[in-house]
Design a protein around this motif. Structure first.
Motif, PDB file in Angstrom:
ATOM      1  N   ILE A  35     -10.058  -0.193  10.304  1.00 60.53           N
ATOM      2  CA  ILE A  35      -8.608  -0.222  10.755  1.00 60.53           C
ATOM      3  C   ILE A  35      -7.542  -0.009   9.977  1.00 60.53           C
ATOM      4  O   ILE A  35      -6.428   0.753   9.999  1.00 60.53           O
ATOM      5  CB  ILE A  35      -8.593  -1.250  11.897  1.00 60.53           C
ATOM      6  N   THR A  36      -7.793  -0.534   8.735  1.00 57.61           N
ATOM      7  CA  THR A  36      -6.657  -0.658   7.446  1.00 57.61           C
ATOM      8  C   THR A  36      -6.530   0.796   7.109  1.00 57.61           C
ATOM      9  O   THR A  36      -5.580   1.299   6.763  1.00 57.61           O
ATOM     10  CB  THR A  36      -6.996  -1.200   6.451  1.00 57.61           C
ATOM     11  N   LEU A  37      -7.592   1.763   7.122  1.00 53.90           N
ATOM     12  CA  LEU A  37      -7.519   3.037   6.842  1.00 53.90           C
ATOM     13  C   LEU A  37      -6.740   3.715   7.843  1.00 53.90           C
ATOM     14  O   LEU A  37      -6.070   4.904   7.690  1.00 53.90           O
ATOM     15  CB  LEU A  37      -9.052   3.844   6.630  1.00 53.90           C
ATOM     16  N   SER A  97      -4.218   3.307   9.518  1.00 51.35           N
ATOM     17  CA  SER A  97      -2.914   3.083   9.452  1.00 51.35           C
ATOM     18  C   SER A  97      -2.389   3.935   8.486  1.00 51.35           C
ATOM     19  O   SER A  97      -1.134   4.563   8.465  1.00 51.35           O
ATOM     20  CB  SER A  97      -2.333   1.712   9.277  1.00 51.35           C
ATOM     21  N   GLY A  98      -3.281   4.453   7.584  1.00 53.60           N
ATOM     22  CA  GLY A  98      -2.842   5.441   6.475  1.00 53.60           C
ATOM     23  C   GLY A  98      -2.784   6.841   7.102  1.00 53.60           C
ATOM     24  O   GLY A  98      -2.353   7.748   6.571  1.00 53.60           O
ATOM     25  N   TYR A  99      -3.868   7.066   8.191  1.00 56.24           N
ATOM     26  CA  TYR A  99      -4.002   8.253   8.572  1.00 56.24           C
ATOM     27  C   TYR A  99      -2.878   8.844   9.496  1.00 56.24           C
ATOM     28  O   TYR A  99      -2.550   9.898   9.644  1.00 56.24           O
ATOM     29  CB  TYR A  99      -5.408   8.409   9.515  1.00 56.24           C
ATOM     30  N   LEU A 100      -2.607   8.151  10.146  1.00 54.84           N
ATOM     31  CA  LEU A 100      -1.571   8.396  11.246  1.00 54.84           C
ATOM     32  C   LEU A 100      -0.555   9.233  11.087  1.00 54.84           C
ATOM     33  O   LEU A 100      -0.419  10.329  11.565  1.00 54.84           O
ATOM     34  CB  LEU A 100      -1.140   7.058  12.241  1.00 54.84           C
ATOM     35  N   LEU A 101       0.321   8.966  10.044  1.00 52.81           N
ATOM     36  CA  LEU A 101       1.567   9.381   9.577  1.00 52.81           C
ATOM     37  C   LEU A 101       1.300  10.843   9.062  1.00 52.81           C
ATOM     38  O   LEU A 101       1.751  11.946   9.561  1.00 52.81           O
ATOM     39  CB  LEU A 101       2.458   8.838   8.660  1.00 52.81           C
ATOM     40  N   PRO A 102       0.616  10.934   8.224  1.00 49.91           N
ATOM     41  CA  PRO A 102      -0.194  12.516   7.903  1.00 49.91           C
ATOM     42  C   PRO A 102      -0.595  13.261   8.879  1.00 49.91           C
ATOM     43  O   PRO A 102      -0.358  14.583   9.205  1.00 49.91           O
ATOM     44  CB  PRO A 102      -1.179  12.255   6.726  1.00 49.91           C
TER      45      PRO A 102
END
Lengths: 294, 340
Positions: free
Chosen positions: A136-138, A140-145
């Motif tokens: 789940i920490t990753l 949050s990095g995926y969503l914007l891009p």
């Protein structure tokens, strides 16, 4: 292994261990059997205010549907709420994830197992750190891009993300497996004039299947059981089975939806039962592979 | 293997991990120091430098233009890390001066969202890990005493709690402990309180989550210990017997030392897995009573307002946490490799 002197136990101890084991088996298996039984009842029986025995006898089920068992939950989930669509998505996702991550993993794991250099070790350590990070920490990095590039919500995106999250584990498992295949095998092929890839293709691939199947089972479980990634990265119509169950829970105001969830929970668990039944030996050997060698 | 062929073999997996694990970490780091643009900022430009109150006349077009020009938002440095939802530095300072004693200080500290999630995650990790290992070991000893023919089916049923989807396993238990479910009814019978509900009480929710954790991770420990027990040297066991060691002493001084490497291995794996505890909180609908770090991120990401920056900051803190937890292992691995 024959029974040795050290294996002999007094009757009282054997009785105590046996009793404990029966207790554990009830603990492990009863919840599944209970839910399977209850999924053929109506909600008033499975969640009985009056008497829990209703779930066994099916008093309300008989009153409401005329029979002690009903398939309403399954009909509602699979047909009415189109759970079959989620099932189809799950098949697409799990099959692709397993195939792609095994392809990447065998190539990478083979390379790591045959490299004498220090960077191979560091790559494994980095993979271990990646393995330790909660998915789940990753996310949050995926969503914007993914929003920016319109990648969000599609099955292929989720597949490749799950493949990547799967890689560290796959690499560790396959590296330790390839290390057990003697180096002489592919090196002698290379002495005979094979290139590295030809040696891999003609010598290693034919003997690697037991390890690949075991690793594949765990890749399958990861993709099948995932909730964090699939629930955040898939749009409503592309949901796989596990996040779809959660969406049944979100609408508990309407009567009957909990029973849809119960029915779909049973439906999701059934393939896993069959999997364990057929591949128990591989699962056990996979779990112990990294451990027993220490 | 030559560097060149290593490169080509490793390329696909490296690309996948670089693009979807390493870059997202960078992306999370960057996001955590940017906050979304506020709409009021645009208003200032529209209605003059002074006396502009927060009215609803938001310049939608300018907001959108600004958001498109700088999709990352505005740079705020480490502000998000220190705000109330995360490390809450100023709140802790205030609590410290206001609290009459340490007990009140800590109970109020756990009321802050981040510290509450952290405390549950750590409690869960450090209770579930040892207890599931112990339970697994006892199951392994018992199965080892079984006649061979019964072992297969026993292993089959024992694997189920581990293999089943975490969300599903959680739901199955949750429905049983519901106040209208079979275990819920049993608890009410035991306590003699017909209104007893696990869902309503925070301590009971924590206990249930931890019980679920032990239930679902004991099979892993069992299988590994069971395999380990098959490799215990029989000669050593027998010589210990000849020396007069009791059954317990044989377990304590022969089996356990033999199984120690397995135990460290499993503790490592289980700490990693338990630290990410997430699905059971959704299944048990426990977010009102217990939040884990993963759930904290999930609830920020979900819903209508996606709080990406807040989630990113929590993610970075979580990653730092897991690295700290694993650092002893990493250092040890590094040293043992240096020796070899």
């Amino acid at each position: 292994m024959s029974t040795t002197v050290a294996d002999r136990r007094p009757a009282s101890l054997r009785l105590a261990l046996g009793a404990f084991l029966v207790f554990w088996l009830i603990l492990a298996a009863f919840p599944f059997l209970w839910t399977l039984w209850g999924s053929f009842k109506v909600e008033g029986d499975f969640f009985s205010r009056a008497d829990w025995m209703n779930a066994v006898s099916g008093t309300l089920t008989e009153a409401e549907t005329g029979a002690p068992f009903t398939g309403d939950g399954y009909y509602g989930a699979w047909v009415q709420e189109e759970f079959w669509r989620a099932g189809l998505n799950t098949v697409i996702v799990t099959v692709s994830v397993v195939v792609i991550s095994l392809t990447f993993g065998t190539l990478g794991g083979y390379a790591l197992s045959r490299s004498p250099y220090r960077y191979a070790f560091w790559l494994l350590i980095i993979a271990l750190v990646f393995r330790a990070m909660p998915p789940i920490t990753l996310v949050s990095g995926y969503l914007l891009p993914f929003f920016e590039w319109n990648l969000w919500g599609h099955l292929p995106t989720t597949i490749i993300v799950l493949v990547a999250i799967n890689q560290p584990f796959t690499l560790w498992m396959l590296t330790s497996f390839f290390r057990n295949i003697p180096k002489d095998l592919d090196e002698s092929a290379m002495v005979d004039g094979c290139s590295r890839f030809q040696a891999f293709r003609h010598v290693i691939i034919p003997v690697m299947w037991p390890g690949v199947i075991t690793t594949g089972l765990f890749s399958f479980l990861l993709a099948y059981n995932d909730f964090a990634v699939t629930s955040m990265l898939l749009s409503r119509e592309n949901l796989t089975m596990v996040p779809k169950i959660e969406s049944f829970l979100g609408t508990t105001q309407t009567r009957g939806n909990v029973m849809f969830a119960v029915a779909s929970v049973v439906s999701v668990t059934a393939p896993l039962f069959i999997l364990v039944m057929f591949f128990q030996r591989q699962i056990v050997s996979g779990l112990t592979a990294g451990a027993v060698k220490g | 293997m030559k560097h060149r062929s290593f490169f080509w073999f490793f390329l696909p997996t490296a690309t996948a991990m670089l693009l979807f694990i390493a870059f997202p970490i960078v992306s999370v780091l960057i996001q955590s120091v940017y906050a979304p643009h506020e709409q009021v900022i645009i208003e200032v430009e529209n209605c003059g430098p002074f006396g502009c109150t927060a009215t609803t006349t938001v310049d939608q077009e300018a907001t959108r233009a600004l958001r498109e020009a700088q999709p990352m938002g505005r740079f705020v440095g480490l502000d998000i890390y220190f705000n109330r939802a995360h490390l809450a530095v100023s709140e802790i300072g205030a609590l410290w001066t206001a609290a009459p004693d340490l007990g009140t200080f800590f109970s109020r500290l756990l009321g802050l969202p981040f510290y509450g999630a952290l405390s549950f995650t750590l409690t869960y990790t450090f209770l579930v890990t040892p207890f599931s290992l112990m339970l697994g070991f006892v199951i392994a000893l018992s199965v080892n005493a079984l006649p061979r023919i019964l072992r297969g089916p026993t292993i089959f049923f024992s694997l189920l709690p581990m293999i089943v989807t975490p969300l599903v396993g959680g739901l199955i238990l949750f429905w049983m402990i519901d106040s209208r479910g079979v275990l819920g009814a049993f608890f009410q019978y035991l306590s003699g309180d017909p209104d007893l509900s696990v869902k309503a009480s925070t301590p009971m929710m924590w206990v249930m989550l931890i019980v679920y954790g032990i239930w679902s991770s004991a099979p892993f420990a069992f299988v590994v210990y069971y395999a380990g027990l098959q490799t215990v040297p029989q000669d050593t066991l027998e010589s210990a017997m000849i020396d007069g060691a009791t059954r317990w002493q044989r377990i304590r001084y022969v089996m356990l030392p033999h199984l120690l490497p397995l135990t460290t291995f499993m503790a490592l794996i289980k700490i990693m897995d338990n630290f990410r505890v997430f699905e059971p909180i959704i299944s048990f609908q426990a977010s009102a009573h217990a939040q884990s770090l993963s759930y904290f991120i999930y609830s920020d990401l979900g819903g209508e307002t996606r709080l990406l920056s807040s989630a990113a900051a929590t993610s970075v803190l979580t990653i730092i946490g897991i690295v700290i937890l694993l650092s002893p292992v990493l250092v040890r691995t590094w040293r043992s490799f240096g020796k070899a």
